[in-house]
Design an enzyme around this catalytic site. Structure first.
Site, PDB file in Angstrom:
ATOM      1  N   CYS A   1      60.344 107.705   4.705  1.00 37.35           N
ATOM      2  CA  CYS A   1      61.420 108.346   5.466  1.00 37.35           C
ATOM      3  C   CYS A   1      62.091 109.483   4.695  1.00 37.35           C
ATOM      4  CB  CYS A   1      62.443 107.303   5.884  1.00 37.35           C
ATOM      5  SG  CYS A   1      62.942 106.182   4.579  1.00 37.35           S
TER       6      CYS A   1
ATOM      7  N   VAL B   1      63.015  99.892  12.802  1.00 38.10           N
ATOM      8  CA  VAL B   1      62.105 100.952  13.257  1.00 38.10           C
ATOM      9  C   VAL B   1      61.474 100.573  14.603  1.00 38.10           C
ATOM     10  CG1 VAL B   1      59.980 102.223  12.724  1.00 38.10           C
ATOM     11  CG2 VAL B   1      61.625 101.740  10.905  1.00 38.10           C
TER      12      VAL B   1
ATOM     13  N   HIS C   1      69.579 109.546   6.262  1.00 39.32           N
ATOM     14  CA  HIS C   1      69.491 109.856   4.834  1.00 39.32           C
ATOM     15  C   HIS C   1      69.904 111.314   4.604  1.00 39.32           C
ATOM     16  CE1 HIS C   1      67.535 106.126   4.307  1.00 39.32           C
ATOM     17  NE2 HIS C   1      66.306 106.500   3.986  1.00 39.32           N
TER      18      HIS C   1
HETATM   19  P1  NAP Z   1      62.937  95.472   9.420  1.00 41.67           P
HETATM   20  O1  NAP Z   1      64.130  95.891  10.191  1.00 41.67           O
HETATM   21  O2  NAP Z   1      63.109  94.469   8.342  1.00 41.67           O
HETATM   22  O3  NAP Z   1      61.823  94.985  10.435  1.00 41.67           O
HETATM   23  C1  NAP Z   1      60.634  94.351  10.027  1.00 41.67           C
HETATM   24  C2  NAP Z   1      59.834  93.969  11.243  1.00 41.67           C
HETATM   25  O4  NAP Z   1      58.620  93.391  10.802  1.00 41.67           O
HETATM   26  C3  NAP Z   1      60.509  92.910  12.111  1.00 41.67           C
HETATM   27  O5  NAP Z   1      60.217  93.149  13.463  1.00 41.67           O
HETATM   28  C4  NAP Z   1      59.834  91.626  11.654  1.00 41.67           C
HETATM   29  O6  NAP Z   1      59.820  90.610  12.622  1.00 41.67           O
HETATM   30  C5  NAP Z   1      58.432  92.142  11.436  1.00 41.67           C
HETATM   31  N1  NAP Z   1      57.656  91.224  10.604  1.00 41.67           N
HETATM   32  C6  NAP Z   1      57.932  90.806   9.349  1.00 41.67           C
HETATM   33  N2  NAP Z   1      56.983  89.940   8.919  1.00 41.67           N
HETATM   34  C7  NAP Z   1      56.089  89.812   9.936  1.00 41.67           C
HETATM   35  C8  NAP Z   1      54.909  89.077  10.123  1.00 41.67           C
HETATM   36  N3  NAP Z   1      54.415  88.273   9.174  1.00 41.67           N
HETATM   37  N4  NAP Z   1      54.250  89.191  11.306  1.00 41.67           N
HETATM   38  C9  NAP Z   1      54.720  89.994  12.272  1.00 41.67           C
HETATM   39  N5  NAP Z   1      55.848  90.726  12.176  1.00 41.67           N
HETATM   40  C10 NAP Z   1      56.525  90.636  11.005  1.00 41.67           C
HETATM   41  O7  NAP Z   1      62.254  96.727   8.691  1.00 41.67           O
HETATM   42  P2  NAP Z   1      62.180  98.256   9.184  1.00 41.67           P
HETATM   43  O8  NAP Z   1      63.266  99.020   8.548  1.00 41.67           O
HETATM   44  O9  NAP Z   1      62.009  98.294  10.652  1.00 41.67           O
HETATM   45  O10 NAP Z   1      60.871  98.743   8.443  1.00 41.67           O
HETATM   46  C11 NAP Z   1      59.587  98.358   8.867  1.00 41.67           C
HETATM   47  C12 NAP Z   1      58.533  99.106   8.070  1.00 41.67           C
HETATM   48  O11 NAP Z   1      58.708 100.507   8.266  1.00 41.67           O
HETATM   49  C13 NAP Z   1      58.610  98.899   6.556  1.00 41.67           C
HETATM   50  O12 NAP Z   1      57.308  98.908   6.024  1.00 41.67           O
HETATM   51  C14 NAP Z   1      59.381 100.105   6.064  1.00 41.67           C
HETATM   52  O13 NAP Z   1      59.063 100.440   4.738  1.00 41.67           O
HETATM   53  C15 NAP Z   1      58.885 101.164   7.022  1.00 41.67           C
HETATM   54  N6  NAP Z   1      59.822 102.264   7.209  1.00 41.67           N
HETATM   55  C16 NAP Z   1      61.133 102.005   7.435  1.00 41.67           C
HETATM   56  C17 NAP Z   1      62.013 103.060   7.621  1.00 41.67           C
HETATM   57  C18 NAP Z   1      63.488 102.836   7.848  1.00 41.67           C
HETATM   58  O14 NAP Z   1      64.220 103.824   7.852  1.00 41.67           O
HETATM   59  N7  NAP Z   1      63.952 101.608   8.035  1.00 41.67           N
HETATM   60  C19 NAP Z   1      61.533 104.357   7.584  1.00 41.67           C
HETATM   61  C20 NAP Z   1      60.175 104.591   7.361  1.00 41.67           C
HETATM   62  C21 NAP Z   1      59.330 103.528   7.187  1.00 41.67           C
HETATM   63  P3  NAP Z   1      60.900  89.391  12.609  1.00 41.67           P
HETATM   64  O15 NAP Z   1      62.180  89.987  13.105  1.00 41.67           O
HETATM   65  O16 NAP Z   1      60.299  88.419  13.527  1.00 41.67           O
HETATM   66  O17 NAP Z   1      60.993  88.929  11.190  1.00 41.67           O
END
Ligand code: NAP
Length: 346
Positions: free
Chosen positions: A139, A23, A252
């Site tokens: 989402c 995201v 999705h």
């Molecule tokens: P992701 O690809 O796993 O990315 C997670 C991000 O969070 C990475 O940049 C990670 O950094 C960072 N992070 C994790 N632990 C951290 C910490 N302790 N301190 C600072 N940064 C940290 O996940 P995503 O899909 O982007 O989703 C992120 C959020 O958005 C989630 O809560 C998810 O539920 C929500 N969301 C996702 C979607 C979707 O379609 N994917 C849609 C709506 C909402 P590192 O790379 O350094 O670990």
């Protein structure tokens, strides 16, 4: 938590927390695509991405490790957050205290009555009620509601039944990599590695990988049910849903059955949807051309088709939707909220 009065400026200091994630990367891209008035962009992640960089307007921006200390957030007008609910709960109150407005993609504050949960095409008026945090919906809820809300507005929907086909990218950047790796390994006859999903995702599908509660619904399904009611401002709407993960990289899809208070013909529904913001009707039965994730990927609009009578109930209508959940289900929606906050009309 003290809510800041958002001060309108020509340009804003913006932070993206979770910038290395699926995201977060998309948010950086969309800030540039839509020419958001950014004065300075700062990117944050965990120690895993510290020192990596992302490109913004032909400049390399280095990702910093997020330190949850009050001074870390000094000087930011706007924080776009997508680092998971646990991280959001820790850092957002601190950022808000220091004067930033935070638009949060995680589930951390979505159901907090003091926090607006917004899809700009549906309930933009809620943005102005913020006290420092504005939540972006789940989402699946976002993709479903962009199509359903315009119909609901014309003729109240009493009941929604939905079955989803959710892409790997909904579980983040590592899940996308897992689908790619497993697909390659499967075709090369190698053993498959499972690090993100509990089951093989390549050439398979499974009930959504979130925990199942005592109600029998998993967390993803409960989010769609509860968040839809909040966004539609309708506690009475009844929603039944089954969420399923499929081996699609991005976007999705959902089969949606609606029961209205009075008759809604497919023709009326198509007309409403053709005029609805954020929706593109893709419904060509002669060509067998309907919404597909591959065509929804990278698009801002939610594709809607298979608009037909649901003969199984009175006043029933069926739809099929596909939408890029990294964009409309997350990054794009967040930046549309930010645009409304600073009065950009598109
Ligand atoms: P992701 O690809 O796993 O990315 C997670 C991000 O969070 C990475 O940049 C990670 O950094 C960072 N992070 C994790 N632990 C951290 C910490 N302790 N301190 C600072 N940064 C940290 O996940 P995503 O899909 O982007 O989703 C992120 C959020 O958005 C989630 O809560 C998810 O539920 C929500 N969301 C996702 C979607 C979707 O379609 N994917 C849609 C709506 C909402 P590192 O790379 O350094 O670990």
């Amino acid at each position: 938590m003290k809510g800041p009065a958002f001060v309108k400026k020509d340009k804003y200091n913006v932070a993206v927390v979770g910038a290395s994630g699926a995201v977060g990367q998309e948010m950086v891209k969309i800030l540039e695509e839509r020419d958001f008035p950014v004065e300075k962009l700062s990117l944050f992640g965990s120690e895993r991405s510290e020192g990596k960089s992302a490109k913004f307007r032909n400049q390399k921006v280095t990702i910093q490790k997020l330190a949850i200390e009050p001074t870390s957030f000094d000087g930011f007008d706007l924080v776009l957050s997508s680092a998971g609910a646990f991280v959001s709960k820790q850092f957002i109150p601190v950022a808000v205290e220091r004067g930033a407005v935070v638009i949060d993609n995680t589930s951390a504050f979505r159901l907090d009555p003091a926090v607006p949960l917004v899809i700009p095409e549906i309930n933009p008026e809620d943005i102005q009620k913020h006290k420092g945090i504005i939540a972006n919906p789940n989402c699946t809820a976002a993709i479903m509601l962009v199509a359903v809300a315009p119909l609901h507005r014309k003729n109240r929907i009493k009941r929604i039944i939905c079955a989803t086909y959710q892409s790997a990218s909904g579980a983040g950047a590592r899940a996308m990599q897992e689908l790619e790796n497993q697909t390659r390994d499967y075709l090369e006859g190698k053993p498959l590695r499972k690090e993100v999903f509990p089951h093989q995702i390549a050439f398979n599908l499974f009930s959504h990988d979130s925990p199942v509660s005592e109600s029998g619904y998993n967390t993803e399904e409960l989010k769609v049910i509860q968040e839809s009611k909040k966004i539609l401002h309708d506690d009475q709407i009844r929603i039944g849903i089954t969420c399923v993960r499929v081996p699609v990289m991005r976007a999705h899809s959902a089969a949606i059955y609606l029961e209205f208070e009075s008759k809604m013909t497919p023709r009326e529904a198509r007309k409403i949807l053709e005029d609805a913001p954020g929706v593109k009707v893709v419904d060509e039965p002669q060509k067998g051309h309907f919404p597909m994730p591959i065509e929804a990927s990278g698009q801002d609009q939610v594709l809607v088709g298979r608009i037909r009578d649901d003969g199984s109930t009175e006043n029933g209508l069926a739809l099929f939707v596909s939408g890029d959940q990294l964009r409309k289900g997350a990054a794009l929606n967040a930046i549309q909220i930010a645009e409304r906050l600073i009065n950009i009309q598109r």
